[in-house]
Motif scaffolding. Structure first.
Motif, mmCIF file in Angstrom:
data_model
loop_
_atom_site.group_PDB
_atom_site.id
_atom_site.type_symbol
_atom_site.label_atom_id
_atom_site.label_comp_id
_atom_site.label_asym_id
_atom_site.label_seq_id
_atom_site.Cartn_x
_atom_site.Cartn_y
_atom_site.Cartn_z
ATOM 1 N N ALA A 149 -3.055 0.346 -8.116
ATOM 2 C CA ALA A 149 -3.262 -0.996 -8.530
ATOM 3 C C ALA A 149 -4.418 -0.773 -9.471
ATOM 4 C CB ALA A 149 -3.928 -1.848 -7.281
ATOM 5 N N ILE B 272 1.125 -5.023 -8.081
ATOM 6 C CA ILE B 272 -0.340 -5.697 -7.894
ATOM 7 C C ILE B 272 -1.074 -5.307 -9.131
ATOM 8 C CG2 ILE B 272 -1.053 -3.476 -6.444
ATOM 9 C CD1 ILE B 272 -2.948 -5.483 -4.857
ATOM 10 N N GLY C 90 0.721 0.215 -10.631
ATOM 11 C CA GLY C 90 0.590 -1.140 -10.034
ATOM 12 C C GLY C 90 1.907 -1.411 -9.169
ATOM 13 N N GLN D 57 1.167 -4.670 -0.196
ATOM 14 C CA GLN D 57 1.496 -3.550 -0.365
ATOM 15 C C GLN D 57 2.630 -3.515 0.718
ATOM 16 O OE1 GLN D 57 0.916 -1.091 2.317
ATOM 17 N NE2 GLN D 57 1.572 0.824 1.165
ATOM 18 N N VAL E 83 -3.892 0.899 -1.656
ATOM 19 C CA VAL E 83 -3.172 0.756 -3.135
ATOM 20 C C VAL E 83 -3.900 1.141 -4.199
ATOM 21 C CG1 VAL E 83 -1.978 -1.545 -2.496
ATOM 22 C CG2 VAL E 83 -4.573 -1.499 -2.972
#
Length: 185
Positions: free
Chosen positions: A72, A40, A174, A34, A69
């Protein structure tokens, strides 16, 4: 080696073991991905051995541990049995395409103005934030520049609000989105 690989890549696959809980090292690597502003995809391997767990329940657990995140995507695979492995590369490719997405300034401004109108703007004393206009400055990772009357009035919660509005409108699955605030004067 993982950190060097992250520096070289555009999209990182964070492979987790479904038979174990998230480790401190998994979270550290996710944090580095990140910070490096890389795409990701969370890949949960050994899903065939995770007896008694539902994907919904495990996804909720992953989201609670990897709050930083939330964008993701999570895939469940079994490398041993070959289940879901065929979805990993298409998802990584999709995340890469999201990183390269270029938006016209008029479209970005429209979404930002709607977001600004729908939410109370931050203020400090008698000074209130004014978002003059916004534009996408870069891709890979997507970077948006906001021209404002006073950048010091931006609070991280308002920054997160604007990022969420951009994600709702344009996706960016993502991939992290960078927001830069510049004082115009």
């Amino acid at each position: 080696r993982a950190l060097r690989a992250i520096d070289r890549c555009d999209v990182a696959l964070l492979v987790l073991d479904a038979t174990e809980l998230l480790t401190a090292q998994d979270m550290h690597i996710a944090g580095y991905i990140q910070q490096a502003a890389k795409g990701i995809v969370v890949v949960v391997n050994k899903w065939d051995l995770a007896a008694g767990r539902s994907k919904t329940e495990y996804s909720k657990y992953i989201r609670s541990q990897l709050k930083f995140v939330p964008y993701a995507p999570v895939l469940y695979v079994s490398a041993k049995l070959g289940q879901g492995v065929d979805k990993v590369m298409p998802k990584a490719s999709q995340v890469y395409q999201e990183r390269l997405k270029r938006l016209p300034t008029a479209t970005v401004n429209s979404v930002v103005q709607q977001a600004v109108a729908a939410h109370i703007l931050p203020r400090a004393g008698s000074r209130q934030l004014k978002v003059l206009h916004a534009t996408q400055a870069e891709v890979n990772p997507p970077t948006f520049v906001f021209f404002v009357n006073d950048a010091s009035l931006i609070h991280f919660s308002y920054q997160r609000y604007l990022e969420n509005k951009l994600r709702q409108a344009f996706g960016f699955v993502g991939t992290p989105v960078r927001l830069v605030f510049k004082t115009r004067g």
